[in-house]
Scaffold this motif. Structure first.
Motif, short mmCIF file in Angstrom:
data_model
loop_
_atom_site.label_atom_id
_atom_site.label_comp_id
_atom_site.label_asym_id
_atom_site.label_seq_id
_atom_site.Cartn_x
_atom_site.Cartn_y
_atom_site.Cartn_z
N CYS A 329 0.72 -1.11 0.37
CA CYS A 329 0.30 -0.12 -0.06
C CYS A 329 0.98 1.16 0.16
N GLU A 330 0.12 2.31 -0.18
CA GLU A 330 1.06 4.01 -0.80
C GLU A 330 -0.22 4.64 -0.32
N ALA A 331 0.03 6.16 -0.31
CA ALA A 331 -0.47 7.05 -0.39
C ALA A 331 -0.26 8.30 -0.01
N SER A 332 -0.19 9.79 -0.77
CA SER A 332 0.26 10.43 -1.13
C SER A 332 0.82 11.25 0.77
N GLY A 333 0.33 11.34 1.54
CA GLY A 333 0.42 11.34 2.90
C GLY A 333 0.73 10.09 3.86
N ALA A 334 1.45 10.60 5.42
CA ALA A 334 1.25 9.63 5.89
C ALA A 334 -0.07 8.09 6.13
N TRP A 335 0.34 7.78 6.07
CA TRP A 335 -1.16 6.02 5.95
C TRP A 335 -0.63 5.00 7.23
N GLU A 336 -2.33 4.51 7.09
CA GLU A 336 -2.11 3.48 8.53
C GLU A 336 -2.89 2.73 7.47
N VAL A 337 -2.41 1.25 7.20
CA VAL A 337 -3.64 0.00 6.65
C VAL A 337 -3.90 -0.74 8.28
N TYR A 338 -5.72 -0.75 8.31
CA TYR A 338 -5.98 -2.17 8.89
C TYR A 338 -6.07 -2.84 9.39
N SER A 339 -6.59 -3.07 7.50
CA SER A 339 -6.64 -4.56 7.35
C SER A 339 -6.79 -4.44 5.88
N VAL A 340 -6.84 -5.95 5.18
CA VAL A 340 -7.87 -6.33 3.27
C VAL A 340 -7.89 -7.59 3.25
N LYS A 341 -8.92 -7.20 2.54
CA LYS A 341 -8.97 -8.60 1.74
C LYS A 341 -9.73 -8.30 0.72
N VAL A 342 -10.34 -9.76 0.11
CA VAL A 342 -10.50 -9.50 -1.37
C VAL A 342 -11.61 -10.37 -1.53
N GLY A 343 -12.82 -10.09 -2.58
CA GLY A 343 -14.29 -11.45 -2.24
C GLY A 343 -14.76 -10.54 -3.59
#
Length: 603
Positions: A329-343
């Motif tokens: 993952c990436e973003a243009s400012g500071a970021w945090e990812v909590y979960s990823v899922k595929v459906g």
């Protein structure tokens, strides 16, 4: 409703218990838990769990009724104030049995108008919602003491994660008399144990939003596979992620979507596929050289993003085996990812012109069924193209229907049976579930008279259903590349119109394939557009006019409404320059609009 992680929990209350041995806490407590005299109110915030489209209020401490009180003010008639009870009480939270407080209202013109609302409590591991109502009908009763007490028969209690919401939902002056919105005041809050002892609150506690999951602009996702352990963060333009598991690779098929739950400084996030055979690829945003894919889909709260299989395939190729092992993952400012899922992605369904299944409120343990005999109006509403919509919570996030007395036999609908029979999956998001007529007919037959008298619900874990209704199935489309109509917040009575001149960026965004999205509330659940100065004449769009002109229905669910470019063009013509300068909203009952955007609708 899912429990959330507290990121700020003061330990002062726990220290008090440790120093006093616990028993002295109630004896040494003040007459109230919170009187606001210390100037602290960081433990309150605006709540979206009751109504995701609710407008934000502003908070301040003022002199009211002879003491310092919390003032809650906004231009909207409805206000929801969350109070972070678990952080205020710390280890004492399990002792909390009842809550008392003083509430009062004022109106800008000085005239008293009646008001009413609720205290909502979110209880137990699943944060089940309970409430008590309050009202102030006469001026001599303003302010008044209101309260909420646990129902011992419910078996629920306050736990870590619990909070309360104080609402003002009926504002006579604003809603019916044309006055400005009332201001709400809260003071002298008491947290009481089962013996009536006042519990000490640590007012340095901080509010953490428990907003209901906002699914606006997104696809519905079913049969989701969780990317286990995908929790990470980075600075702006930095990438981080993990190697994809076999389960995730197997789930990445045409029609699937990657869903990211996140926070970011600038509200954006996207994927990076660093090892693809096609090269290092951003997906969900364009690369600096113009390559890469188009925008990810973002919800209105900018905390859930979706990127489709097709968007990844457009830059990495159709063969998933060439995408490389890693997803980042990436973003243009500071970021945090909590979960990823595929459906599996599908457009969200809504039930238009819905008929309520009166009294359908029940619950059960995992794999247990409960329900009711269908009244005639529900049977009549079950026609081709209709959908059964269930509002619920469940331990595993899912729910479906059971038709126990169908002539075809006992049938689950919205999940497969153990023997392979049953229908394909219902569409659910943890709070709302839809099962179509066609899914029921696939297992029970096309003749509704053979479906049996009873409709039940079931899930694989403990579940609770709050309501069931049947209406015409319509698709709420996913939307990307949204442009905000700045300043579009207004309200009106039934059949009154209000709106604003369209800025150039909105006019430019109104192109074939675009959709106008309105966040709102209304007395009758509906809303639509009015184009008052179109060259074709004064036009309603999203509802038919009295003379039979106008477009077909807008798609709405009580909080979000969509009107397509094609619907506007059908009555105003294909040339946007002939639509006139002004866009307005209207509904058949009192209504309020919080925002309007224009974006690109998913095909």
């Amino acid at each position: 409703m899912k429990a959330r992680k507290l990121i700020a929990l003061s330990m002062t209350a726990a220290m008090v218990l440790g120093l006093s041995g616990g028993a002295a806490c109630a004896e040494e407590a003040s007459a109230v838990s919170i009187d606001f005299e210390d100037g602290l109110y960081g433990f309150v915030g605006n709540d979206k769990t009751i109504n995701s489209a609710a407008a934000d209020a502003t908070f301040s401490l003022v002199d009211y009724n002879g003491s310092t009180a919390l003032e809650v003010a906004s231009d909207a008639s409805v206000k929801y104030v969350a109070i972070q009870v678990d952080a205020l009480l710390g280890d004492q939270i399990s002792q909390l049995n009842s809550i008392e407080m003083t509430v009062g209202t004022t109106n800008p013109g000085g005239t008293f108008y009646s008001t009413a609302g609720c205290i909502y409590a979110f209880l137990g591991e699943n944060l089940d919602k309970d409430y008590s109502e309050w009202s102030i009908y006469i001026e001599s009763g303003n302010p008044k003491t209101i309260s909420y007490t646990l129902d011992p028969d419910d078996g629920l209690s306050f736990v870590e994660g619990s909070y309360i919401v104080v609402s003002l939902e009926d504002d006579t002056g604003k809603d019916y008399k044309g006055d400005d919105a009332a201001t709400l005041y809260i003071d002298d809050i008491k947290f009481l144990d089962a013996d009536g002892n006042v519990l000490t609150a640590d007012t340095t506690a901080e509010y953490v939003s428990a907003a209901a999951e906002d699914r606006s602009n997104l696809f519905a996702v079913s049969n989701a596979v969780e990317f286990e352990g995908f929790a990470t963060s980075g600075d702006g333009w930095s990438q981080d992620g993990f190697d994809m598991t076999e389960e995730i690779l197997a789930a990445l098929v045409p029609g699937s979507v990657v869903e990211i739950t996140y926070s970011s400084e600038n509200g954006d996030i996207w994927l990076v596929m660093p090892d693809a055979e096609a090269g290092w690829m951003r997906v969900g945003v364009g690369n600096y050289d113009g390559s890469g894919s188009d925008s990810a889909y973002y919800n209105g709260s900018a905390n859930i993003a979706q990127i489709t299989y097709e968007q990844i395939a457009a830059v990495c190729g159709d063969d998933v085996s060439t995408w490389g092992a890693r997803m980042q993952c990436e973003a243009s400012g500071a970021w945090e990812v909590y979960s990823v899922k595929v459906g599996t992605a599908s457009n969200q369904l809504v039930a238009l012109n819905a008929v309520e299944f009166e009294g359908f409120a029940t619950s059960g343990d995992g794999w247990s069924q409960a329900g009711f005999d269908m009244p005639q109006e529900i049977i009549d509403a079950l026609v081709p193209g209709s959908v059964v919509e269930i509002t619920y919570t469940s331990e595993n996030g899912e729910i479906w229907l059971v038709m126990p007395s169908a002539e075809a036999g006992w049938m689950r609908v919205g999940v497969g049976n153990w023997d392979g029979s049953g229908s394909d999956s219902s569409i659910y998001n943890g709070t709302t579930c839809q099962v179509t007529y066609e899914q029921i007919a696939a297992v029970c037959g096309d003749d509704v008279s053979t479906w049996g008298a009873t409709m039940q619900c079931e899930a694989s874990g403990a579940w609770e259903v709050y309501s069931v209704k049947v209406g015409t199935a319509a698709q709420m489309k996913a939307v990307k590349n949204t442009v905000n109509f700045e300043g579009f917040a207004t309200s009106g009575d039934g059949w009154s119109q209000a709106g604003f001149d369209m800025p150039q960026e909105i006019i430019d965004a109104l192109v074939p394939g675009s959709v106008v999205e309105i966040t709102y509330t209304s007395e009758n659940g509906e809303i639509w557009l009015v184009m008052p100065s179109a060259e074709a004449g004064w036009m309603r769009v999203g509802v038919g006019n009295w003379d039979g002109s106008g477009s077909d229905s807008s798609i709405y669910n009580g909080t979000t409404c969509q009107v397509t470019y094609e619907q506007i063009a059908a009555v105003c013509g294909d040339d946007v320059s002939t639509w006139g300068a002004t866009m307005q909203c209207e509904a058949s009952g009192a209504w309020e609009v919080y925002s309007v955007t224009v974006g690109t609708a998913a095909e």
